[in-house]
Design an enzyme around this catalytic site. Sequence first.
Site, PDB file in Angstrom:
ATOM      1  N   LYS A  34      -5.901 -12.441  29.605  1.00 10.81           N
ATOM      2  CA  LYS A  34      -6.585 -11.196  29.987  1.00 10.81           C
ATOM      3  C   LYS A  34      -5.753  -9.995  29.538  1.00 10.81           C
ATOM      4  O   LYS A  34      -4.549 -10.132  29.248  1.00 10.81           O
ATOM      5  CB  LYS A  34      -6.808 -11.176  31.504  1.00 10.81           C
ATOM      6  CG  LYS A  34      -5.525 -11.221  32.318  1.00 10.81           C
ATOM      7  CD  LYS A  34      -5.805 -11.492  33.807  1.00 10.81           C
ATOM      8  CE  LYS A  34      -4.510 -11.596  34.580  1.00 10.81           C
ATOM      9  NZ  LYS A  34      -4.711 -12.030  35.967  1.00 10.81           N
ATOM     10  N   TYR A 234      11.557  18.493  28.940  1.00 14.61           N
ATOM     11  CA  TYR A 234      10.835  19.273  29.946  1.00 14.61           C
ATOM     12  C   TYR A 234      11.637  19.447  31.229  1.00 14.61           C
ATOM     13  O   TYR A 234      12.376  18.549  31.626  1.00 14.61           O
ATOM     14  CB  TYR A 234       9.506  18.582  30.294  1.00 14.61           C
ATOM     15  CG  TYR A 234       8.477  18.693  29.193  1.00 14.61           C
ATOM     16  CD1 TYR A 234       7.944  19.920  28.834  1.00 14.61           C
ATOM     17  CD2 TYR A 234       8.049  17.557  28.512  1.00 14.61           C
ATOM     18  CE1 TYR A 234       6.997  20.018  27.821  1.00 14.61           C
ATOM     19  CE2 TYR A 234       7.098  17.645  27.501  1.00 14.61           C
ATOM     20  CZ  TYR A 234       6.581  18.882  27.155  1.00 14.61           C
ATOM     21  OH  TYR A 234       5.653  18.985  26.161  1.00 14.61           O
TER      22      TYR A 234
HETATM   23  C1  LIG Z   1      -3.801 -13.100  36.199  1.00 16.30           C
HETATM   24  C2  LIG Z   1      -4.179 -14.358  36.904  1.00 16.30           C
HETATM   25  C3  LIG Z   1      -3.444 -15.539  36.739  1.00 16.30           C
HETATM   26  C4  LIG Z   1      -2.148 -15.599  35.970  1.00 16.30           C
HETATM   27  O1  LIG Z   1      -1.059 -15.159  36.746  1.00 16.30           O
HETATM   28  P1  LIG Z   1       0.448 -15.175  36.177  1.00 16.30           P
HETATM   29  O2  LIG Z   1       1.276 -14.768  37.322  1.00 16.30           O
HETATM   30  O3  LIG Z   1       0.472 -14.175  35.060  1.00 16.30           O
HETATM   31  O4  LIG Z   1       0.711 -16.542  35.688  1.00 16.30           O
HETATM   32  C5  LIG Z   1      -3.944 -16.697  37.341  1.00 16.30           C
HETATM   33  N1  LIG Z   1      -5.082 -16.674  38.068  1.00 16.30           N
HETATM   34  C6  LIG Z   1      -5.792 -15.549  38.274  1.00 16.30           C
HETATM   35  C7  LIG Z   1      -7.027 -15.585  39.102  1.00 16.30           C
HETATM   36  C8  LIG Z   1      -5.360 -14.347  37.707  1.00 16.30           C
HETATM   37  O5  LIG Z   1      -6.062 -13.233  37.921  1.00 16.30           O
END
Ligand SMILES: *Cc1c(COP(=O)(O)O)cnc(C)c1O
Length: 339
Positions: A34, A234
Amino acid sequence: MPRSELTIDLGAIRRNAATLLAALAGAELWAVVKANAYGHGAPEVARAALEAGATALCTATVGEALDLRPRFPETRILVMGPTADADLALAREARLELAVSDGRLPEGIPLHVKLDTGMGRYGLAELSALSADVVGLMSHLATADSDQAFAVQQIDRFLAATGQHPGFLRHIANSAAALRLPAARLDAARCGIALYGLSPFGTDPADEGLEPALAWRSRLAQVKRLEPGESTGYRRAFVASEPTWIGIVPVGYADGFRRDLAGTEVLVDGEPRRTLGVVSMDSFAVELPGELPVGTPVTLIGDGLLAEQHARVADTITYELVCGIDSRPQRARRRVLDA
Ligand SMILES: *Cc1c(COP(=O)(O)O)cnc(C)c1O
């Protein structure tokens, strides 16, 4: 000269996948890609993870999954976030699989029913009637990285709730659980952060046998000497009290070098140097040991400088840091190493 260069090492992704598969002792590894693979580039990371033995891809949105489908026509792709009714037809046509978190079970598409076992976010309080489309039962852990006792309670609740429903794929583990909680492994683990070689525990990834896949490098774009009383940036947040050589790095918060990284260290010609003043949108200043040539290499992440160190300075997690790096060609050059 590009303002900065992001390097993604697919060899590291493959080795991290192998490390996870070894820890999973027979459970499947599902690669969580993702948010453009946590900023690393979803198509390349997905390919490397699948080559290394991962058996599915997980995205947050239907759009992310649709982007991947043409490149991976046969791979299981699970959309973990909620799917709008308007996206169902597209999802079905692309043969995606959907996590469902309310009582409604869309038809004609493989479903993973999500239980809320303690995350207090998406998920059903209990398993109701399942339909013929259901292929998996899943849940998500709130504290696998921070409170193992609560995570074990969640696993126990999941096992109790799903025990009377044999024949479904069961998955609850994220990276932290895959590495540290054998009871969470079940049929598959959905791993993101560890695949990228970042520690889910915020510590040195080498402790888990992981190797960071992303490096971020730039160069000094300007070098100057501040006289006592002169300032940089800044709000005059840094005022020199003695003659001070500084370098300007052409990377700022618009690139993902966040404002709350002020004071963190970067590597200038391989040596740790502290950043000075506030981070601007397109640049920040770094302290130099003396006059150095314009073009001197600066490493923002990599070459031994861990994203975890920056996360501590910014009081955040590496997840957020790497998701925030802007790798569009207008801002950075992106290079994929595929050795
Ligand atoms: C993002 C996510 C993961 C992965 O988590 P990590 O800590 O990056 O391994 C797994 N399951 C769900 C439902 C997620 O949203």
